[in-house]
Design an enzyme around this catalytic site. Sequence first.
Site, short mmCIF file in Angstrom:
data_model
loop_
_atom_site.label_atom_id
_atom_site.label_comp_id
_atom_site.label_asym_id
_atom_site.label_seq_id
_atom_site.Cartn_x
_atom_site.Cartn_y
_atom_site.Cartn_z
N SER A 59 0.89 -1.71 -0.02
CA SER A 59 -0.14 0.20 0.45
C SER A 59 0.60 1.57 -0.23
CB SER A 59 -0.80 -0.39 1.29
OG SER A 59 0.35 0.32 2.49
N LYS A 60 0.66 2.51 0.06
CA LYS A 60 0.89 3.69 -0.47
C LYS A 60 1.83 3.71 1.22
CE LYS A 60 -1.85 6.28 -3.29
NZ LYS A 60 -3.21 7.30 -3.83
#
Length: 486
Positions: A256-257
């Site tokens: 994920s970011k």
Amino acid sequence: MSTKIRTRYAPSPTGKMHVGNLRSALYEFLIARHEDGVFMLRIEDTDQERFVEGATEIIYRTLEQAGLVHDEGPDKDGGYGPYVQSERMKTGIYMKYAKELIDRGEAYYCFCDKERLASLKTEVVEGKEISIYDKHCLGLSKEEVEANLAAGKPYVIRQNIPNEGSTTFHDELYGDITVENADMDDMILIKSDGYPTYNFANVVDDHTMNVTHVVRGNEYLSSSPKYQRLYDAFGWESPTYVHLPLITDENHKKLSKRSGHSSFEDLIEQGFLAEAVVNYIALLGWSPEDNRETFSLDELIREFDYHRISKSPAVFDVGKLKWMNGEYVKAMDPDAFYEKALPYIDQAISKPLDKKAIAAMVQTRIEVFPDIPGMIDFFEEMPEEYDTEMYVHKKMKTDKASSLKVLQDALPLLEDADDYSNDTLYGVLSSYVEKDGLKTGFVMWPLRCALSGKAVTPAGATQIMEIIGKDETIKRIKEAIKLLSE
Ligand code: GLU
């Protein structure tokens, strides 16, 4: 029809380029290049709500930095254009094919309004609640449809999936996947704004652009039977599908970011080299026969074989990427390394020291460029404090008292020396070592501690002296003598 391999990278301009997207692009590129085929770029911008300003430029920039040069695309016409979906829409292509499906009974106009759709049965699919369309408008007569169209009633066009039978499609990694038609929803092909859905556009485009191989994330696997239904409905041959396994972080959660490593741009900003990132990404799911790990892009082109992609999730291991980056850094031309390292050297050094020499010292020792400042800051200045236990070194047979004695003995020799080159200073200290029957480490260890305040440095004692010069050397040794005498 020619059988030349044609692959496409088909990103939606919705932000930064994620590692997963770059992997799809890379594999598409490699499949095409391996067979002397065509690698095409198609911009999928029909989802106006998700469009992000500047994202198309990021796509071009990333492909260029990664060395994935496309043969055809919006900027390189190869006779299959337009290569941007919003422009393709203006040619009327999607509507034309949607109407062809209507004529074949494989699609139909749907005039249901929001209220009616909201009242439909829902089902949770992949965590999202979606309503299952009940084919209400399939029951409209030809006259009713024409009257509605003439009255300008808003509509969508839906795929007509039969309630009986099943649909099978083939994926190169996952094999044959069969889904009961009754389990598939009549998905929308053309939205009320006239735009095609991604689901419809990707099929029409891949077919009309002669795409032979589609590589994409396995989040599209569950929709692929519906795409297959479309191919079957048109009587078209579907491309070869390769759906790639998920990429996870070290905790086996979807990358994920938040991990800070999810996009190519982030990685480049963090000082990773594009070539190392590309090499590492190639190995996220794919491995060669001999388990070799470092590959240039040309070597990847030669070796890559999509049949060797694994189905199990690929773990994005930052430690491994750092190691690989270090290998690329070591192999860099020294001048190119210096140029790239200079901004990081400048973060730590403001004095007029020999930065080229400092660069040469760290080139073989860093993994990523941001390692540099913390490794060299002592050249500029001694740390405010350091632990004198550092002088106690079992292997060098040193303790604080012996270190004090060595520093006191060495000080006048270093004060007398005028040529502060590494070689001369090493000679001066070696004669002291020999004269007193000492071991080199016994002398050099305390000197290096005194000059750096660190147990690990990218340079030996006399190399440090050469960089910081005579005045600073004498000053630091005197300070260390004071510290050890306390
Ligand atoms: N536009 C889609 C995306 O960016 C591409 C999916 C595909 O490759 O078919 O996710």
